[in-house]
Design a protein around this motif. Structure first.
Motif, PDB file in Angstrom:
ATOM      1  N   ARG A 114      47.305  88.984  10.386  1.00 37.59           N
ATOM      2  CA  ARG A 114      48.216  87.419  10.673  1.00 37.59           C
ATOM      3  C   ARG A 114      47.101  86.322  10.951  1.00 37.59           C
ATOM      4  N   ARG A 115      46.094  86.499  11.570  1.00 42.08           N
ATOM      5  CA  ARG A 115      45.140  85.716  11.825  1.00 42.08           C
ATOM      6  C   ARG A 115      44.427  85.134  10.799  1.00 42.08           C
ATOM      7  N   ARG A 116      44.138  86.011  10.055  1.00 44.64           N
ATOM      8  CA  ARG A 116      43.260  85.729   8.746  1.00 44.64           C
ATOM      9  C   ARG A 116      44.104  85.052   7.618  1.00 44.64           C
ATOM     10  N   ARG A 117      45.263  85.498   7.714  1.00 43.57           N
ATOM     11  CA  ARG A 117      46.371  84.938   6.367  1.00 43.57           C
ATOM     12  C   ARG A 117      46.484  83.708   7.150  1.00 43.57           C
ATOM     13  N   ARG A 118      46.294  83.242   8.215  1.00 44.28           N
ATOM     14  CA  ARG A 118      46.950  81.649   8.730  1.00 44.28           C
ATOM     15  C   ARG A 118      45.433  80.689   8.330  1.00 44.28           C
ATOM     16  N   LEU A 119      44.182  81.356   8.320  1.00 47.00           N
ATOM     17  CA  LEU A 119      43.135  80.600   8.100  1.00 47.00           C
ATOM     18  C   LEU A 119      43.000  80.252   6.975  1.00 47.00           C
ATOM     19  N   GLN A 120      43.010  79.005   6.570  1.00 48.03           N
ATOM     20  CA  GLN A 120      42.776  78.554   5.312  1.00 48.03           C
ATOM     21  C   GLN A 120      41.658  77.662   5.106  1.00 48.03           C
ATOM     22  N   VAL A 121      40.809  77.589   4.079  1.00 47.98           N
ATOM     23  CA  VAL A 121      39.647  76.664   3.884  1.00 47.98           C
ATOM     24  C   VAL A 121      40.438  75.327   3.753  1.00 47.98           C
ATOM     25  N   SER A 122      39.806  74.310   4.451  1.00 48.92           N
ATOM     26  CA  SER A 122      40.343  73.095   4.434  1.00 48.92           C
ATOM     27  C   SER A 122      39.309  72.157   3.741  1.00 48.92           C
ATOM     28  N   ASP A 123      39.773  70.993   3.011  1.00 53.69           N
ATOM     29  CA  ASP A 123      38.720  70.181   2.093  1.00 53.69           C
ATOM     30  C   ASP A 123      37.933  69.323   3.362  1.00 53.69           C
ATOM     31  N   LEU A 124      36.773  69.126   2.855  1.00 53.50           N
ATOM     32  CA  LEU A 124      35.739  68.558   3.608  1.00 53.50           C
ATOM     33  C   LEU A 124      36.177  66.797   3.707  1.00 53.50           C
ATOM     34  N   ASP A 125      36.222  66.260   4.876  1.00 53.96           N
ATOM     35  CA  ASP A 125      36.442  64.939   4.912  1.00 53.96           C
ATOM     36  C   ASP A 125      35.377  64.152   4.421  1.00 53.96           C
ATOM     37  N   ASP A 126      35.433  62.880   4.412  1.00 51.57           N
ATOM     38  CA  ASP A 126      34.230  61.864   3.743  1.00 51.57           C
ATOM     39  C   ASP A 126      33.130  62.119   4.585  1.00 51.57           C
ATOM     40  N   ALA A 127      32.944  61.977   5.960  1.00 52.12           N
ATOM     41  CA  ALA A 127      31.873  62.139   6.825  1.00 52.12           C
ATOM     42  C   ALA A 127      31.061  63.512   6.824  1.00 52.12           C
ATOM     43  N   GLU A 128      31.968  64.686   6.467  1.00 56.38           N
ATOM     44  CA  GLU A 128      31.110  65.928   6.123  1.00 56.38           C
ATOM     45  C   GLU A 128      30.887  66.047   4.700  1.00 56.38           C
ATOM     46  N   ARG A 129      31.264  65.564   3.618  1.00 55.54           N
ATOM     47  CA  ARG A 129      31.017  65.641   2.404  1.00 55.54           C
ATOM     48  C   ARG A 129      29.629  64.731   2.249  1.00 55.54           C
ATOM     49  N   ALA A 130      29.423  63.658   2.828  1.00 60.60           N
ATOM     50  CA  ALA A 130      28.447  62.615   3.184  1.00 60.60           C
ATOM     51  C   ALA A 130      27.110  63.455   3.424  1.00 60.60           C
ATOM     52  N   ARG A 131      27.364  64.027   4.898  1.00 60.95           N
ATOM     53  CA  ARG A 131      26.382  65.064   5.427  1.00 60.95           C
ATOM     54  C   ARG A 131      26.032  66.030   4.661  1.00 60.95           C
ATOM     55  N   LEU A 132      26.735  66.711   4.099  1.00 60.13           N
ATOM     56  CA  LEU A 132      26.445  67.908   2.948  1.00 60.13           C
ATOM     57  C   LEU A 132      25.577  67.376   1.982  1.00 60.13           C
ATOM     58  N   VAL A 133      25.904  66.333   1.196  1.00 66.05           N
ATOM     59  CA  VAL A 133      25.187  65.786   0.174  1.00 66.05           C
ATOM     60  C   VAL A 133      23.621  65.438   0.592  1.00 66.05           C
ATOM     61  N   ALA A 134      23.583  64.786   1.754  1.00 65.18           N
ATOM     62  CA  ALA A 134      22.363  64.336   2.241  1.00 65.18           C
ATOM     63  C   ALA A 134      21.495  65.447   2.422  1.00 65.18           C
ATOM     64  N   LEU A 135      22.167  66.662   3.160  1.00 67.00           N
ATOM     65  CA  LEU A 135      21.403  68.013   3.453  1.00 67.00           C
ATOM     66  C   LEU A 135      20.721  68.556   2.240  1.00 67.00           C
ATOM     67  N   LEU A 136      21.934  68.417   1.201  1.00 64.38           N
ATOM     68  CA  LEU A 136      21.501  69.072  -0.099  1.00 64.38           C
ATOM     69  C   LEU A 136      20.168  68.348  -0.954  1.00 64.38           C
ATOM     70  N   SER A 137      20.282  67.040  -0.846  1.00 57.06           N
ATOM     71  CA  SER A 137      19.394  66.202  -1.569  1.00 57.06           C
ATOM     72  C   SER A 137      18.137  66.118  -0.710  1.00 57.06           C
ATOM     73  N   ARG A 138      17.922  66.345   0.409  1.00 62.55           N
ATOM     74  CA  ARG A 138      16.664  66.623   1.084  1.00 62.55           C
ATOM     75  C   ARG A 138      16.283  67.746   0.959  1.00 62.55           C
TER      76      ARG A 138
END
Length: 170
Positions: free
Chosen positions: A133-157
């Motif tokens: 039941r716990r596994r079914r409830r967990l859903q992958v949520s989209d990244l918010d703008d701050a997380e997306r910007a941090r990810l892009v910075a890490l990947l580019s670096r």
């Protein structure tokens, strides 16, 4: 010297012969004969369901221990005397303890022995259900703008350094 050795060999042979004879006389003569087939079936069932007190995990029927042969003989005598299976079990439990029973009785002191496997299955089922039941409830949520910007910075670096290392290795 030679006479002494011959005498010693004769004594040793006699001793071995006596030991072999003693073993044959102590050997179990097989199951007793019953005139009633119901008694024979009860005897067979009792000796299969009771444990030899000397052996670790052998029934009275399969044990070759002298005490098992004695108990088998007594069971046959008790059956011929008209005692019930419960009376015979009671005699043996009184003499040797609950160990002689392959299936211990359900009593206050054995409830854990009987209940623990069932409880383990129930607890395992509950834990498994909760995990599913716990596994079914967990859903992958989209990244918010701050997380997306941090990810892009890490990947580019780190992304720029990776191909350059690969080029140097070639």
């Amino acid at each position: 010297m030679r006479d002494a050795m011959l005498k010693c060999l004769l004594l040793l042979s006699a001793a071995l012969l006596l030991c072999a004879q003693a073993g044959v006389s102590l050997a179990d003569n097989g199951p007793p004969e019953f005139h009633d087939s119901a008694l024979a079936q009860r005897y067979s069932a009792l000796t299969e369901e009771l444990r030899c007190p000397k052996c670790e995990n052998e029934t009275l029927a399969s044990s070759g221990a002298p005490i098992a042969a004695d108990i088998r003989q007594r069971i046959a005598e008790w059956l011929k005397a008209g005692q019930s299976d419960d009376d015979i079990r009671h005699h043996l439990v009184q003499r040797f303890g609950e160990y002689v029973l392959y299936k211990p009785r359900v009593e206050r002191r054995t409830w854990l022995l009987w209940g623990l496997p069932a409880a383990a299955v129930v607890v395992g089922g509950v834990v498994l259900t909760l995990l599913i039941r716990r596994r079914r409830r967990l859903q992958v949520s989209d990244l918010d703008d701050a997380e997306r910007a941090r990810l892009v910075a890490l990947l580019s670096r780190h992304g720029d350094q990776q191909p350059s290392r690969d080029r140097e290795a070639r």
